[in-house]
Write a protein that holds these residues in place. Structure first.
Motif, PDB file in Angstrom:
ATOM      1  N   LEU A  11      53.099  50.578  32.833  1.00  0.00           N
ATOM      2  CA  LEU A  11      52.332  51.297  33.528  1.00  0.00           C
ATOM      3  C   LEU A  11      52.490  51.642  34.922  1.00  0.00           C
ATOM      4  CD1 LEU A  11      48.757  49.708  32.886  1.00  0.00           C
ATOM      5  CD2 LEU A  11      50.125  51.465  31.659  1.00  0.00           C
ATOM      6  N   VAL A  33      43.454  50.215  50.758  1.00  0.00           N
ATOM      7  CA  VAL A  33      43.200  49.823  49.415  1.00  0.00           C
ATOM      8  C   VAL A  33      41.792  49.923  48.621  1.00  0.00           C
ATOM      9  CG1 VAL A  33      43.453  47.800  47.828  1.00  0.00           C
ATOM     10  CG2 VAL A  33      44.949  47.671  49.619  1.00  0.00           C
ATOM     11  N   GLU A  74      41.212  52.177  45.485  1.00  0.00           N
ATOM     12  CA  GLU A  74      40.331  51.346  44.236  1.00  0.00           C
ATOM     13  C   GLU A  74      39.290  52.661  43.836  1.00  0.00           C
ATOM     14  OE1 GLU A  74      39.826  47.881  42.670  1.00  0.00           O
ATOM     15  OE2 GLU A  74      42.082  48.692  42.748  1.00  0.00           O
ATOM     16  N   TRP A  91      39.897  34.939  47.347  1.00  0.00           N
ATOM     17  CA  TRP A  91      39.723  36.570  47.746  1.00  0.00           C
ATOM     18  C   TRP A  91      40.650  37.366  47.194  1.00  0.00           C
ATOM     19  CZ3 TRP A  91      43.536  39.350  50.805  1.00  0.00           C
ATOM     20  CH2 TRP A  91      43.092  40.232  51.208  1.00  0.00           C
ATOM     21  N   PRO A 137      42.112  43.665  43.871  1.00  0.00           N
ATOM     22  CA  PRO A 137      42.898  44.316  42.855  1.00  0.00           C
ATOM     23  C   PRO A 137      44.425  43.594  42.703  1.00  0.00           C
ATOM     24  CG  PRO A 137      42.741  45.379  44.898  1.00  0.00           C
ATOM     25  CD  PRO A 137      41.674  44.250  45.000  1.00  0.00           C
ATOM     26  N   TYR A 138      44.758  42.838  43.520  1.00  0.00           N
ATOM     27  CA  TYR A 138      45.960  41.986  43.194  1.00  0.00           C
ATOM     28  C   TYR A 138      45.608  40.979  42.072  1.00  0.00           C
ATOM     29  CZ  TYR A 138      50.901  41.447  44.531  1.00  0.00           C
ATOM     30  OH  TYR A 138      52.244  41.463  44.654  1.00  0.00           O
ATOM     31  N   MET A 178      42.284  50.962  34.917  1.00  0.00           N
ATOM     32  CA  MET A 178      42.518  50.737  36.585  1.00  0.00           C
ATOM     33  C   MET A 178      43.994  50.618  37.034  1.00  0.00           C
ATOM     34  SD  MET A 178      39.668  51.403  38.494  1.00  0.00           S
ATOM     35  CE  MET A 178      39.556  50.421  39.929  1.00  0.00           C
ATOM     36  N   LEU A 179      44.773  49.838  36.065  1.00  0.00           N
ATOM     37  CA  LEU A 179      45.979  49.444  36.482  1.00  0.00           C
ATOM     38  C   LEU A 179      47.093  50.467  36.041  1.00  0.00           C
ATOM     39  CD1 LEU A 179      45.998  45.998  35.124  1.00  0.00           C
ATOM     40  CD2 LEU A 179      46.853  46.500  37.309  1.00  0.00           C
ATOM     41  N   GLY A 180      46.407  51.741  35.427  1.00  0.00           N
ATOM     42  CA  GLY A 180      47.366  52.895  34.966  1.00  0.00           C
ATOM     43  C   GLY A 180      47.879  53.890  35.877  1.00  0.00           C
ATOM     44  N   PRO A 181      47.296  54.263  36.966  1.00  0.00           N
ATOM     45  CA  PRO A 181      47.684  55.335  37.773  1.00  0.00           C
ATOM     46  C   PRO A 181      49.393  55.017  38.384  1.00  0.00           C
ATOM     47  CG  PRO A 181      45.798  54.618  38.589  1.00  0.00           C
ATOM     48  CD  PRO A 181      46.244  53.656  37.612  1.00  0.00           C
ATOM     49  N   ARG A 182      50.162  56.061  38.398  1.00  0.00           N
ATOM     50  CA  ARG A 182      51.671  55.793  38.832  1.00  0.00           C
ATOM     51  C   ARG A 182      51.690  54.839  40.150  1.00  0.00           C
ATOM     52  NH1 ARG A 182      54.455  61.549  38.382  1.00  0.00           N
ATOM     53  NH2 ARG A 182      53.184  62.608  36.516  1.00  0.00           N
ATOM     54  N   ALA A 183      50.727  55.515  40.991  1.00  0.00           N
ATOM     55  CA  ALA A 183      50.614  54.565  42.206  1.00  0.00           C
ATOM     56  C   ALA A 183      49.512  53.788  42.106  1.00  0.00           C
ATOM     57  CB  ALA A 183      50.681  55.272  43.613  1.00  0.00           C
ATOM     58  N   TYR A 184      49.563  52.421  42.212  1.00  0.00           N
ATOM     59  CA  TYR A 184      48.243  51.645  42.323  1.00  0.00           C
ATOM     60  C   TYR A 184      48.059  51.087  43.544  1.00  0.00           C
ATOM     61  CZ  TYR A 184      45.809  47.382  40.906  1.00  0.00           C
ATOM     62  OH  TYR A 184      44.696  46.307  40.550  1.00  0.00           O
ATOM     63  N   SER A 185      46.670  50.936  43.675  1.00  0.00           N
ATOM     64  CA  SER A 185      45.982  50.416  44.888  1.00  0.00           C
ATOM     65  C   SER A 185      46.420  49.194  45.747  1.00  0.00           C
ATOM     66  CB  SER A 185      44.523  50.291  44.821  1.00  0.00           C
ATOM     67  OG  SER A 185      44.145  48.997  44.026  1.00  0.00           O
ATOM     68  N   ALA A 186      47.046  48.236  44.870  1.00  0.00           N
ATOM     69  CA  ALA A 186      47.616  47.044  45.389  1.00  0.00           C
ATOM     70  C   ALA A 186      49.023  46.931  44.995  1.00  0.00           C
ATOM     71  CB  ALA A 186      46.768  45.817  45.011  1.00  0.00           C
ATOM     72  N   ASP A 187      49.963  48.010  44.913  1.00  0.00           N
ATOM     73  CA  ASP A 187      51.278  47.727  44.543  1.00  0.00           C
ATOM     74  C   ASP A 187      51.916  46.949  45.884  1.00  0.00           C
ATOM     75  OD1 ASP A 187      51.999  48.519  41.918  1.00  0.00           O
ATOM     76  OD2 ASP A 187      51.703  50.713  42.578  1.00  0.00           O
ATOM     77  N   LEU A 245      51.544  44.267  48.583  1.00  0.00           N
ATOM     78  CA  LEU A 245      50.791  43.164  48.948  1.00  0.00           C
ATOM     79  C   LEU A 245      50.356  43.263  50.483  1.00  0.00           C
ATOM     80  CD1 LEU A 245      49.412  40.710  48.109  1.00  0.00           C
ATOM     81  CD2 LEU A 245      51.503  39.398  48.292  1.00  0.00           C
ATOM     82  N   ARG A 292      54.091  49.138  37.268  1.00  0.00           N
ATOM     83  CA  ARG A 292      53.909  48.307  38.013  1.00  0.00           C
ATOM     84  C   ARG A 292      54.964  47.061  37.962  1.00  0.00           C
ATOM     85  NH1 ARG A 292      50.325  50.969  38.022  1.00  0.00           N
ATOM     86  NH2 ARG A 292      51.751  51.626  39.794  1.00  0.00           N
ATOM     87  N   ARG A 341      43.678  41.460  39.586  1.00  0.00           N
ATOM     88  CA  ARG A 341      43.679  42.323  38.304  1.00  0.00           C
ATOM     89  C   ARG A 341      45.243  42.412  37.849  1.00  0.00           C
ATOM     90  NH1 ARG A 341      41.851  47.236  40.236  1.00  0.00           N
ATOM     91  NH2 ARG A 341      39.746  46.796  39.592  1.00  0.00           N
ATOM     92  N   MET A 342      45.971  42.707  38.720  1.00  0.00           N
ATOM     93  CA  MET A 342      47.661  42.888  38.411  1.00  0.00           C
ATOM     94  C   MET A 342      47.978  41.577  37.631  1.00  0.00           C
ATOM     95  SD  MET A 342      49.707  45.120  40.477  1.00  0.00           S
ATOM     96  CE  MET A 342      49.849  44.380  42.162  1.00  0.00           C
ATOM     97  N   ARG A 358      38.836  54.434  40.253  1.00  0.00           N
ATOM     98  CA  ARG A 358      37.779  54.315  39.567  1.00  0.00           C
ATOM     99  C   ARG A 358      37.012  55.637  39.014  1.00  0.00           C
ATOM    100  NH1 ARG A 358      34.760  50.520  42.779  1.00  0.00           N
ATOM    101  NH2 ARG A 358      36.502  49.370  42.185  1.00  0.00           N
ATOM    102  N   VAL A 393      47.257  45.051  50.825  1.00  0.00           N
ATOM    103  CA  VAL A 393      46.182  44.400  50.480  1.00  0.00           C
ATOM    104  C   VAL A 393      45.662  43.705  51.563  1.00  0.00           C
ATOM    105  CG1 VAL A 393      45.334  42.527  48.730  1.00  0.00           C
ATOM    106  CG2 VAL A 393      47.067  44.165  48.090  1.00  0.00           C
TER     107      VAL A 393
END
Lengths: 296, 252
Positions: free
Chosen positions: A170, B122, B126, A147, A152-153, B101-110, B112, A172, A155-156, B130, B115
């Motif tokens: 980016l 999240v 996402e 899972w 998304p994790y 998808m990894l490019g925004p300044r704040a990422y959905s899963a920054d 954990l 991250r 993907r990172m 998208r 998540v």
């Protein structure tokens, strides 16, 4: 029958270990083989809390996982801040150092081992209940890793393995991802340690050394890194093979080294003949929603 | 006009090689500045210094008035600095869409914890990314190959993906390292149009490019660099017309 239950429990425990180790080394690309030391921390902490502190065993097991989690952060944070390569050295140093240290601590049994660890479930509900508990946690671990890595994790982690500099550019945080995944993988190994301790009820420091490191690594490599079922198949095959050769009636002086040779030999054979393992991971990361996205 | 990025007294040497020699340079909102100069002039090094890939020996770098020198790369990105790379540095095991998808300044899963404990949050984030990614892909003419792996698309498309991924940052300052090298035809015209559009929306852009025609078509102004020094700044025509600079560029 007890023999079969014990094998099933060992298989379940190694599924947990191999799957959580694949999260660290396969998915996150962190080079470390010190997974057994976090298994050991979970086992010893849980055993001591239950035996000396009288803590209820399920709580003690969770505390063991938490201790392994915390210890792994302490190892990973400073070494990853220096460079990714330092983790391998720092973690092996931690593993071997802690094992030597444990041998000299009498209150946890020293080199002779910790005995009389309180049992869990088996005396009241029988061994089958413990088999079911271990297999259930093994299944949960496999599903959790799947899972996490397909979301998304994941993907990172895939992007970070490809190009860490572009990943940082980016916005991250690569170190944070690495420390988090290392800690989660190690915490899961710690839980497995508690499960081991309260079934076998005996722990000695030497069993968590490099031989076990190579066993877990072999399971992941042979089964197939970054696949859901690879570590499961690897754990089953490598748990059954050493048991199988005991039926040849070889003397223990040959049997022991032969099992060790088998692990490293298998890794070498697979590295050359089938580096992707029995199951091959796809080259392209696919999130769990990528199919619907394509269709939608 | 407001300076988005301001560099002053920037110095960097690697042993005997000087890659930045007391550079003073400002990038203005909505303008495209071209960095011109021969190989080894310090153009890419300038980008690396601004982004934090390489630490300067001395000097100051401010992004919209805030000092960013000393901050980690990721912090600068999160303040609105984006770049592309000469050698692309795309994520080869991801699809075009997942690269973006990894490019925004704040990422959905920054985080954990989000998540695990706030999956709904999240998922919303996402979905938002998208949608934004598809808007950027439309703009860059890549929507049709959104789900293709990076290795299956042409070099020109890969260049565009690099630019598109940087656009996801919604940056105030965008650094493009040789966006046109090796690109021809449709992709060339598209990159040119995209860069002009982004500048028109108020982003400060700096371009390193060997293609003089592209620099002339695209940039409002040019800077000539040589041996880590800024030698001249002016319209691209005047720089190209200067016989001294031409000689430095082509060598003797």
């Amino acid at each position: 029958m007890d023999y079969v239950y014990t094998i099933l429990i060992l298989i379940g425990l190694f599924v947990i270990l191999a799957s959580s180790f694949d999260l660290v080394i396969g998915h996150c690309g962190l080079i470390s083989i010190a997974h057994p030391i976090f298994y050991a921390i979970g086992a010893y902490v849980s055993a001591m809390l239950a035996k000396e502190g009288g803590m209820p065993i399920p709580l003690a097991m969770l505390a063991g996982g938490a201790a392994a989690f915390a210890a792994s952060v302490l190892v990973a944070l400073p070494s990853l801040r220096v460079s990714g390569d330092y983790l391998l050295i720092a973690s092996i140093g931690f593993q071997l150092g802690l094992i030597e240290f444990a041998k000299h601590i009498h209150s946890i049994g020293g080199a002779g081992g910790l005995t009389n660890i309180p049992p869990f479930l088996v005396n009241t509900y029988g061994r089958v209940s413990y088999v079911l508990l271990v297999l259930a946690i093994a299944l949960l671990t496999v599903l959790f890793v799947r899972w996490l890595t397909r979301g998304p994790y994941g993907r990172m982690m895939a992007a970070m393995r490809d190009d860490e500099l572009a990943f940082s550019m980016l916005g991250r945080n690569a170190i944070w991802v690495k420390v988090s995944i290392f800690a989660i993988g190690s915490g899961i190994a710690g839980i497995a340690g508690g499960l081991y301790a309260h079934y076998f009820r005996f722990l000695e420091p030497d069993q968590f050394g490099l031989l076990q490191s190579s066993a877990i690594l072999t399971m992941v490599v042979v089964g197939g890194m970054r696949t859901t079922l690879g570590p499961v198949i690897g754990a089953i095959v490598l748990q059954i093979l050493p048991q199988a050769i005991t039926f040849f009636g070889l003397p223990p002086s040959i049997l022991g080294p032969l099992q060790g040779l088998m692990f490293s030999g298998l890794v070498l054979v697979f590295m050359f003949a089938r580096p992707q393992g029995l199951l091959a991971a796809p080259d392209i990361w696919a999130g769990r929603d990528s199919k619907e996205r394509r269709d939608g | 006009m407001a300076d988005v990025l301001k560099v002053s007294g920037l110095n960097k040497r690697f042993g005997g090689i000087v890659v930045a020699d007391n550079i003073d340079l400002a990038l203005a909102k909505g303008r495209v500045l071209g960095l011109i100069g021969p190989n080894g002039a310090g153009k890419t090094s300038f980008f690396n210094l601004v982004c934090g890939v390489v630490k300067p020996d001395s000097g100051s770098i401010t992004l919209v008035g805030q000092e960013i020198n000393g901050l980690p790369i990721r912090e600068r990105a999160r303040m609105g600095l984006a770049r592309t790379w000469q050698n692309l540095r795309l994520f080869s095991s991801l699809s075009v869409l997942d690269n973006l998808m990894l490019g925004p300044r704040a990422y959905s899963a920054d985080n954990l914890l989000d998540v695990v404990f706030r999956p709904g949050h999240v998922a919303d984030s996402e979905r938002e990314s998208r949608e934004r990614a598809f808007a950027v892909l439309e703009r860059t003419g890549l929507a049709g190959i959104a789900h293709q792996p990076i290795r299956d698309i042409t070099f020109g498309q890969q260049k565009l993906v690099g630019v598109a991924r940087a656009l996801m940052n919604d940056a105030q300052c965008l650094l493009l390292d040789e966006p046109m090298a090796g690109v021809e035809g449709q992709a060339y015209a598209l990159i040119q149009k995209v860069v002009r559009d982004i500048a028109a929306s108020g982003v400060a852009i700096c371009v390193v490019e060997h293609n003089v025609a592209f620099i002339r078509d695209l940039c409002d102004e040019g800077v000539f660099m040589f041996a880590g020094k800024v030698l001249a700044r002016g319209t691209v025509e005047t720089l190209i017309a200067d016989p001294q600079l031409t000689e430095l560029y082509f060598g003797t």
